[in-house]
Motif scaffolding. Structure first.
Motif, short mmCIF file in Angstrom:
data_model
loop_
_atom_site.label_atom_id
_atom_site.label_comp_id
_atom_site.label_asym_id
_atom_site.label_seq_id
_atom_site.Cartn_x
_atom_site.Cartn_y
_atom_site.Cartn_z
N LEU A 131 0.86 -1.18 0.00
CA LEU A 131 0.00 0.00 0.00
C LEU A 131 0.90 1.23 0.00
O LEU A 131 1.81 1.35 0.82
CB LEU A 131 -0.90 0.00 1.23
N ALA A 132 0.66 2.14 -0.95
CA ALA A 132 1.44 3.37 -1.04
C ALA A 132 0.51 4.57 -0.92
O ALA A 132 -0.58 4.57 -1.49
CB ALA A 132 2.19 3.44 -2.37
N ALA A 133 0.95 5.58 -0.17
CA ALA A 133 0.11 6.76 0.06
C ALA A 133 0.99 7.99 0.21
O ALA A 133 2.20 7.89 0.42
CB ALA A 133 -0.75 6.57 1.31
N GLY A 134 0.38 9.16 0.09
CA GLY A 134 1.09 10.39 0.36
C GLY A 134 1.51 10.47 1.82
O GLY A 134 0.80 10.00 2.71
N THR A 135 2.66 11.05 2.08
CA THR A 135 3.20 11.12 3.44
C THR A 135 2.60 12.31 4.19
O THR A 135 2.64 13.44 3.70
CB THR A 135 4.73 11.25 3.41
N ARG A 305 6.24 12.58 -7.65
CA ARG A 305 6.01 12.62 -6.21
C ARG A 305 7.29 13.13 -5.53
O ARG A 305 8.39 13.00 -6.06
CB ARG A 305 5.69 11.23 -5.66
N THR A 306 7.12 13.68 -4.34
CA THR A 306 8.28 14.04 -3.52
C THR A 306 8.40 13.14 -2.29
O THR A 306 9.48 13.04 -1.70
CB THR A 306 8.21 15.50 -3.05
N SER A 307 7.31 12.47 -1.91
CA SER A 307 7.36 11.61 -0.73
C SER A 307 6.24 10.57 -0.81
O SER A 307 5.10 10.90 -1.10
CB SER A 307 7.20 12.44 0.55
N VAL A 308 6.60 9.31 -0.55
CA VAL A 308 5.63 8.21 -0.59
C VAL A 308 5.83 7.35 0.66
O VAL A 308 6.95 6.95 0.98
CB VAL A 308 5.81 7.33 -1.84
N ARG A 309 4.74 7.05 1.33
CA ARG A 309 4.78 6.17 2.49
C ARG A 309 4.28 4.79 2.08
O ARG A 309 3.21 4.65 1.50
CB ARG A 309 3.92 6.73 3.62
N PHE A 310 5.05 3.75 2.43
CA PHE A 310 4.73 2.38 2.04
C PHE A 310 4.37 1.55 3.27
O PHE A 310 4.99 1.67 4.33
CB PHE A 310 5.92 1.73 1.35
N THR A 311 3.38 0.67 3.08
CA THR A 311 2.99 -0.28 4.11
C THR A 311 2.89 -1.66 3.48
O THR A 311 2.25 -1.81 2.43
CB THR A 311 1.63 0.10 4.74
#
Length: 321
Positions: A131-135, A305-311
């Motif tokens: 799962l990837a989302a904006g930070t 993108r400049t930042s991506v949060r991964f789970t």
């Protein structure tokens, strides 16, 4: 069994006649509704509707992009393997990484036969997904979360994917030769290849800085070049969280070395060396960049993108195998 067949008419390796044959074969074994996608995001909408209606099975006929949309529709309200419809895949794209990583035949007719056998024998497995989302706290925090099945990329490899999509929009066929040509062009025009702009952060560990390329894998192999599997993160698995292969330099000697290692990679050994960073089974981490960079998931270019949060989410979805 109540089932939905989601078919992409633009799939690279299937024709209308093939789709009709496959539809009749599946309909002989189940109560089937077949829908042909009509717009980008249609497969996602159909997957979401199937989940809300409590269907037993959704069959995705198409490439990895079609599968990704269906998965995001099914998991719109979050993972719940016991409640959600099961997913089946009939490969129809040019590479079909997700289907092949599951061990399915790469031919759509053979895959349909394997699917029917698996349903009769009740063969399925529960796979993990990314799962990837904006930070939060960054300019990308409003970017909605999105699931991916086999890989994501931030930086160099996503730039290659973007170039390929541009060529396809101009009428070029999606071939492995096209990917190789665009990879070389991306290399020569990459402004950050000697000193990267990406930082990887994860809880409880020091940040990894100055990365040029970052590939996030949910399974292994990472992709295929024709019939040759390429193992960026050999330990990656549908049964664990996420793996990362990152490089902090893309000089000509480094590219030659790591490209050779990738082409000769095996399930036991992937790219390695002083400019390579390999991380295994990460549940939560973030990739930041000092400048906007290309981003892709499951081979679909999603812009800058400049930042991506991964789970990494274990046991997210049941799949027919």
């Amino acid at each position: 069994m109540r089932a939905l067949l989601v078919a992409n008419p633009a799939a690279t390796t299937t024709s209308a006649r093939t789709r009709d044959v496959l539809t009749h074969a599946l309909a002989s074994e189940m109560k089937l509704e077949a829908v042909t996608t009509e717009y980008r995001g249609h497969a996602r909408d159909l997957g979401r509707k199937a989940a809300h209606e409590g269907l037993d099975l959704v069959v995705a006929l198409g490439g990895d992009g079609t599968v990704n949309e269906v998965v995001n529709g099914l998991l719109h309200d979050g993972p719940d393997p016991e409640r959600l419809p099961r997913l089946a895949v009939v490969p129809g794209g040019s590479t079909n990484v997700f289907a092949r990583a599951l061990g399915l035949p790469n031919d759509s007719v053979e895959a349909t036969g394997a699917l029917l056998d698996a349903l009769r024998e009740q063969r399925e497995r529960t796979v993990g997904l990314g799962l990837a989302a904006g930070t939060p706290g960054t300019e990308d925090e409003s970017v909605p979360a999105r699931w991916f099945t086999f890989c994501a990329g931030f930086g160099f490899d996503a730039g290659v994917v973007g170039r390929v999509e541009q060529q396809r929009e101009r009428g070029k066929r999606s071939t492995h030769a096209l990917y190789v040509r665009q990879l070389m062009r991306q290399f020569w025009e990459e402004p950050n290849r000697r000193r990267g702009t990406i930082t990887l952060e994860q809880p409880g560990a020091d940040p990894v800085t100055d990365l040029v390329l970052s590939i996030v894998c949910n399974t292994s192999p990472w992709t295929y070049l024709g019939n040759r599997p390429l193992y960026a993160s050999p330990e990656a698995s549908f049964d664990t969280a996420l793996d990362v292969l990152a490089l902090d330099r893309l000089s000509t000697p480094a590219v030659a070395r790591y490209a050779t290692q990738l082409l000769t990679s095996t399930p036991e050994r992937g790219p390695h060396g002083k400019h390579a960073v390999s991380l295994h089974d990460l549940t939560d981490f973030t990739l930041h960049s000092k400048v906007p960079l290309p981003f892709q998931m499951d081979g679909d270019h999603l812009g800058l993108r400049t930042s991506v949060r991964f789970t990494g989410v274990r046991r997210a979805l049941r799949v027919i195998v």
